[in-house]
Design a protein around this motif. Structure first.
Motif, PDB file in Angstrom:
ATOM      1  N   GLU A 218       0.817  -1.222   0.000  1.00 10.61           N
ATOM      2  CA  GLU A 218       0.000   0.000   0.000  1.00 10.61           C
ATOM      3  C   GLU A 218       0.850   1.272   0.000  1.00 10.61           C
ATOM      4  O   GLU A 218       0.344   2.356  -0.309  1.00 10.61           O
ATOM      5  N   GLU A 219       2.126   1.144   0.339  1.00 10.69           N
ATOM      6  CA  GLU A 219       2.998   2.317   0.413  1.00 10.69           C
ATOM      7  C   GLU A 219       3.634   2.682  -0.925  1.00 10.69           C
ATOM      8  O   GLU A 219       4.277   3.726  -1.048  1.00 10.69           O
ATOM      9  N   VAL A 220       3.465   1.834  -1.919  1.00 12.59           N
ATOM     10  CA  VAL A 220       4.139   2.056  -3.203  1.00 12.59           C
ATOM     11  C   VAL A 220       3.566   3.250  -3.956  1.00 12.59           C
ATOM     12  O   VAL A 220       4.312   4.005  -4.604  1.00 12.59           O
ATOM     13  N   ASP A 221       2.276   3.439  -3.886  1.00  9.52           N
ATOM     14  CA  ASP A 221       1.647   4.503  -4.668  1.00  9.52           C
ATOM     15  C   ASP A 221       1.783   5.851  -3.965  1.00  9.52           C
ATOM     16  O   ASP A 221       0.858   6.352  -3.337  1.00  9.52           O
ATOM     17  N   ARG A 222       2.970   6.427  -4.110  1.00 13.97           N
ATOM     18  CA  ARG A 222       3.221   7.745  -3.529  1.00 13.97           C
ATOM     19  C   ARG A 222       4.141   8.528  -4.455  1.00 13.97           C
ATOM     20  O   ARG A 222       4.881   7.946  -5.256  1.00 13.97           O
ATOM     21  N   ALA A 223       4.102   9.827  -4.348  1.00 12.95           N
ATOM     22  CA  ALA A 223       4.942  10.679  -5.195  1.00 12.95           C
ATOM     23  C   ALA A 223       6.410  10.355  -4.974  1.00 12.95           C
ATOM     24  O   ALA A 223       6.843  10.103  -3.852  1.00 12.95           O
ATOM     25  N   GLY A 224       7.168  10.350  -6.063  1.00 11.85           N
ATOM     26  CA  GLY A 224       8.602  10.084  -5.983  1.00 11.85           C
ATOM     27  C   GLY A 224       8.977   8.630  -6.120  1.00 11.85           C
ATOM     28  O   GLY A 224      10.162   8.304  -6.210  1.00 11.85           O
ATOM     29  N   VAL A 225       7.989   7.727  -6.165  1.00 14.65           N
ATOM     30  CA  VAL A 225       8.258   6.298  -6.333  1.00 14.65           C
ATOM     31  C   VAL A 225       8.121   5.941  -7.814  1.00 14.65           C
ATOM     32  O   VAL A 225       7.105   6.248  -8.444  1.00 14.65           O
ATOM     33  N   ARG A 226       9.150   5.316  -8.350  1.00 12.36           N
ATOM     34  CA  ARG A 226       9.138   4.867  -9.739  1.00 12.36           C
ATOM     35  C   ARG A 226       9.103   3.341  -9.757  1.00 12.36           C
ATOM     36  O   ARG A 226       9.927   2.693  -9.090  1.00 12.36           O
ATOM     37  N   VAL A 227       8.172   2.794 -10.532  1.00 17.19           N
ATOM     38  CA  VAL A 227       7.923   1.353 -10.539  1.00 17.19           C
ATOM     39  C   VAL A 227       8.252   0.779 -11.913  1.00 17.19           C
ATOM     40  O   VAL A 227       7.665   1.187 -12.923  1.00 17.19           O
ATOM     41  N   ALA A 228       9.175  -0.163 -11.965  1.00 15.42           N
ATOM     42  CA  ALA A 228       9.521  -0.823 -13.220  1.00 15.42           C
ATOM     43  C   ALA A 228       8.542  -1.956 -13.493  1.00 15.42           C
ATOM     44  O   ALA A 228       8.267  -2.783 -12.612  1.00 15.42           O
ATOM     45  N   VAL A 229       7.999  -2.010 -14.714  1.00 17.47           N
ATOM     46  CA  VAL A 229       7.110  -3.091 -15.141  1.00 17.47           C
ATOM     47  C   VAL A 229       7.477  -3.485 -16.567  1.00 17.47           C
ATOM     48  O   VAL A 229       8.097  -2.710 -17.301  1.00 17.47           O
ATOM     49  N   GLY A 230       7.098  -4.698 -16.958  1.00 19.21           N
ATOM     50  CA  GLY A 230       7.294  -5.127 -18.339  1.00 19.21           C
ATOM     51  C   GLY A 230       6.266  -4.478 -19.247  1.00 19.21           C
ATOM     52  O   GLY A 230       5.071  -4.532 -18.970  1.00 19.21           O
ATOM     53  N   LYS A 231       6.715  -3.859 -20.302  1.00 20.44           N
ATOM     54  CA  LYS A 231       5.825  -3.147 -21.215  1.00 20.44           C
ATOM     55  C   LYS A 231       4.747  -4.080 -21.758  1.00 20.44           C
ATOM     56  O   LYS A 231       5.038  -5.154 -22.283  1.00 20.44           O
ATOM     57  N   GLY A 232       3.480  -3.664 -21.606  1.00 20.81           N
ATOM     58  CA  GLY A 232       2.370  -4.426 -22.140  1.00 20.81           C
ATOM     59  C   GLY A 232       1.960  -5.634 -21.314  1.00 20.81           C
ATOM     60  O   GLY A 232       1.042  -6.360 -21.694  1.00 20.81           O
ATOM     61  N   SER A 233       2.632  -5.850 -20.174  1.00 21.76           N
ATOM     62  CA  SER A 233       2.308  -6.995 -19.324  1.00 21.76           C
ATOM     63  C   SER A 233       1.014  -6.743 -18.557  1.00 21.76           C
ATOM     64  O   SER A 233       0.487  -5.626 -18.522  1.00 21.76           O
ATOM     65  N   ALA A 234       0.504  -7.791 -17.907  1.00 14.99           N
ATOM     66  CA  ALA A 234      -0.696  -7.636 -17.081  1.00 14.99           C
ATOM     67  C   ALA A 234      -0.465  -6.619 -15.975  1.00 14.99           C
ATOM     68  O   ALA A 234      -1.369  -5.861 -15.607  1.00 14.99           O
ATOM     69  N   TYR A 235       0.767  -6.568 -15.460  1.00  8.68           N
ATOM     70  CA  TYR A 235       1.091  -5.638 -14.369  1.00  8.68           C
ATOM     71  C   TYR A 235       1.101  -4.203 -14.877  1.00  8.68           C
ATOM     72  O   TYR A 235       0.658  -3.287 -14.187  1.00  8.68           O
ATOM     73  N   ASP A 236       1.602  -4.026 -16.085  1.00  3.16           N
ATOM     74  CA  ASP A 236       1.598  -2.700 -16.713  1.00  3.16           C
ATOM     75  C   ASP A 236       0.152  -2.212 -16.858  1.00  3.16           C
ATOM     76  O   ASP A 236      -0.189  -1.093 -16.445  1.00  3.16           O
ATOM     77  N   LEU A 237      -0.714  -3.048 -17.411  1.00  2.00           N
ATOM     78  CA  LEU A 237      -2.098  -2.644 -17.629  1.00  2.00           C
ATOM     79  C   LEU A 237      -2.796  -2.351 -16.300  1.00  2.00           C
ATOM     80  O   LEU A 237      -3.507  -1.343 -16.157  1.00  2.00           O
ATOM     81  N   TYR A 238      -2.602  -3.223 -15.324  1.00  2.00           N
ATOM     82  CA  TYR A 238      -3.260  -3.064 -14.023  1.00  2.00           C
ATOM     83  C   TYR A 238      -2.745  -1.831 -13.285  1.00  2.00           C
ATOM     84  O   TYR A 238      -3.531  -0.998 -12.800  1.00  2.00           O
ATOM     85  N   LEU A 239      -1.421  -1.690 -13.208  1.00  2.00           N
ATOM     86  CA  LEU A 239      -0.864  -0.574 -12.443  1.00  2.00           C
ATOM     87  C   LEU A 239      -1.103   0.764 -13.135  1.00  2.00           C
ATOM     88  O   LEU A 239      -1.206   1.796 -12.470  1.00  2.00           O
ATOM     89  N   THR A 240      -1.206   0.752 -14.464  1.00  2.00           N
ATOM     90  CA  THR A 240      -1.541   1.982 -15.177  1.00  2.00           C
ATOM     91  C   THR A 240      -2.901   2.505 -14.725  1.00  2.00           C
ATOM     92  O   THR A 240      -3.112   3.722 -14.612  1.00  2.00           O
ATOM     93  N   ARG A 241      -3.809   1.600 -14.439  1.00  2.00           N
ATOM     94  CA  ARG A 241      -5.131   2.006 -13.940  1.00  2.00           C
ATOM     95  C   ARG A 241      -5.103   2.366 -12.457  1.00  2.00           C
ATOM     96  O   ARG A 241      -5.801   3.277 -12.018  1.00  2.00           O
ATOM     97  N   GLU A 242      -4.314   1.629 -11.673  1.00  2.00           N
ATOM     98  CA  GLU A 242      -4.436   1.713 -10.221  1.00  2.00           C
ATOM     99  C   GLU A 242      -3.518   2.742  -9.561  1.00  2.00           C
ATOM    100  O   GLU A 242      -3.895   3.334  -8.543  1.00  2.00           O
ATOM    101  N   LEU A 243      -2.325   2.934 -10.089  1.00  2.00           N
ATOM    102  CA  LEU A 243      -1.387   3.857  -9.446  1.00  2.00           C
ATOM    103  C   LEU A 243      -1.745   5.295  -9.795  1.00  2.00           C
ATOM    104  O   LEU A 243      -1.849   5.652 -10.968  1.00  2.00           O
ATOM    105  N   LYS A 244      -1.909   6.107  -8.787  1.00  2.00           N
ATOM    106  CA  LYS A 244      -2.305   7.498  -8.995  1.00  2.00           C
ATOM    107  C   LYS A 244      -1.148   8.486  -8.814  1.00  2.00           C
ATOM    108  O   LYS A 244      -1.155   9.559  -9.400  1.00  2.00           O
ATOM    109  N   GLN A 245      -0.164   8.123  -7.996  1.00  7.50           N
ATOM    110  CA  GLN A 245       0.936   9.044  -7.708  1.00  7.50           C
ATOM    111  C   GLN A 245       2.295   8.509  -8.150  1.00  7.50           C
ATOM    112  O   GLN A 245       3.145   9.275  -8.594  1.00  7.50           O
ATOM    113  N   ALA A 246       2.505   7.220  -8.018  1.00  6.53           N
ATOM    114  CA  ALA A 246       3.783   6.634  -8.432  1.00  6.53           C
ATOM    115  C   ALA A 246       3.921   6.700  -9.954  1.00  6.53           C
ATOM    116  O   ALA A 246       2.925   6.746 -10.681  1.00  6.53           O
ATOM    117  N   GLN A 247       5.160   6.690 -10.422  1.00  7.29           N
ATOM    118  CA  GLN A 247       5.450   6.759 -11.860  1.00  7.29           C
ATOM    119  C   GLN A 247       5.812   5.372 -12.373  1.00  7.29           C
ATOM    120  O   GLN A 247       6.600   4.659 -11.753  1.00  7.29           O
TER     121      GLN A 247
END
Length: 249
Positions: A119-148
């Protein structure tokens, strides 16, 4: 119970006379290369060949290194079936079965990271690496509001991107992250999971409802018969579970 097959149904599912199966080697739960032969091997390959047997047609493996490319092949009718995490974006062009396997999405951080919970990941200044086009990319693109989100070229490249670019978090398949953690000192997984990935089979929606129904029935048969559980065990896959039977309602 087996779905009744007709000539028209087989033609809809394998219009070239060969069942072209889109295989993603970027998810180690589903597929990889056999250490001895170098040939694709895994649960998805076993299922593809079993479905080809059911249809009475040969199987051609169309192999990709990322989920995004694998999805595109099916959506564009360059493959007849594929193996993907269920996602509404992908569902625009692809008819999914119920899931056959459930796997966990996890976060990886450095030992000295102040982050202690998902729950602490979605905060300003946090950058999250994901595989382009993966399920995690699609999900986190919708869910993360502050993290990059920082997109690596593929899921297996996520941790290297995380290290090279000195990012705060890597996101992906728990087993892939555990394997990378074992190779690199000073890393830890955050406890629990940030999502459950529902891995399913899919076929282009334009193939029609009967084709989608036949594929869905096949998946239910393979789960009920123990085929999926046996394939997971045979390929040494741990940490993934066979999905429950689909609701008949």
């Amino acid at each position: 119970m087996p779905f009744p097959l007709t000539t028209d149904l087989v033609q809809a599912l394998a219009p070239t006379g060969v069942l072209r199966a889109s295989i993603n080697l970027g998810n180690p739960i589903l597929a990889g290369r056999d250490a001895a032969s170098g040939e694709p091997a895994g649960v998805s390959i076993d299922l593809a060949r079993a479905f080809g047997e059911r249809l009475g047609v040969p199987v051609e493996l169309v192999v990709f290194d990322t989920a995004g490319k694998s999805v595109e092949a099916v959506a564009a009718d360059d493959a007849d079936i594929g193996f993907f995490a269920i996602d509404p974006v992908r569902g625009a062009e692809i008819a999914f079965t119920a899931p056959y396997v459930l796997i966990e999405g996890s976060y990886l951080v450095r030992q000295d990271s102040p982050l202690a919970a998902n729950e602490e990941v979605d905060r300003a200044g946090v950058r999250v690496a994901v595989g382009k086009g993966s399920a995690y990319d699609l999900y986190l693109t919708r869910e993360l509001k502050q993290a990059q989100i920082v997109r690596a070229p593929s899921s297996p490249a996520v941790v290297q991107t995380f290290l090279d670019e000195k990012l705060e978090v890597a996101a992906g398949v728990k087993q892939q992250l555990e394997a990378d953690q074992a190779r690199h000192a000073g890393l830890r997984l955050l406890p629990g999971r940030f999502m459950v990935i529902r891995q399913a089979m899919g076929t282009p929606k334009r193939r029609g409802a009967a084709a989608a129904g036949a594929l869905a029935a096949f998946v239910e048969d393979m789960k009920a018969a123990g085929f999926v559980a046996e394939a997971l065990a045979r390929h040494g896959i741990q940490g993934a579970s066979v999905a429950p039977a689909a609701s008949s309602s």
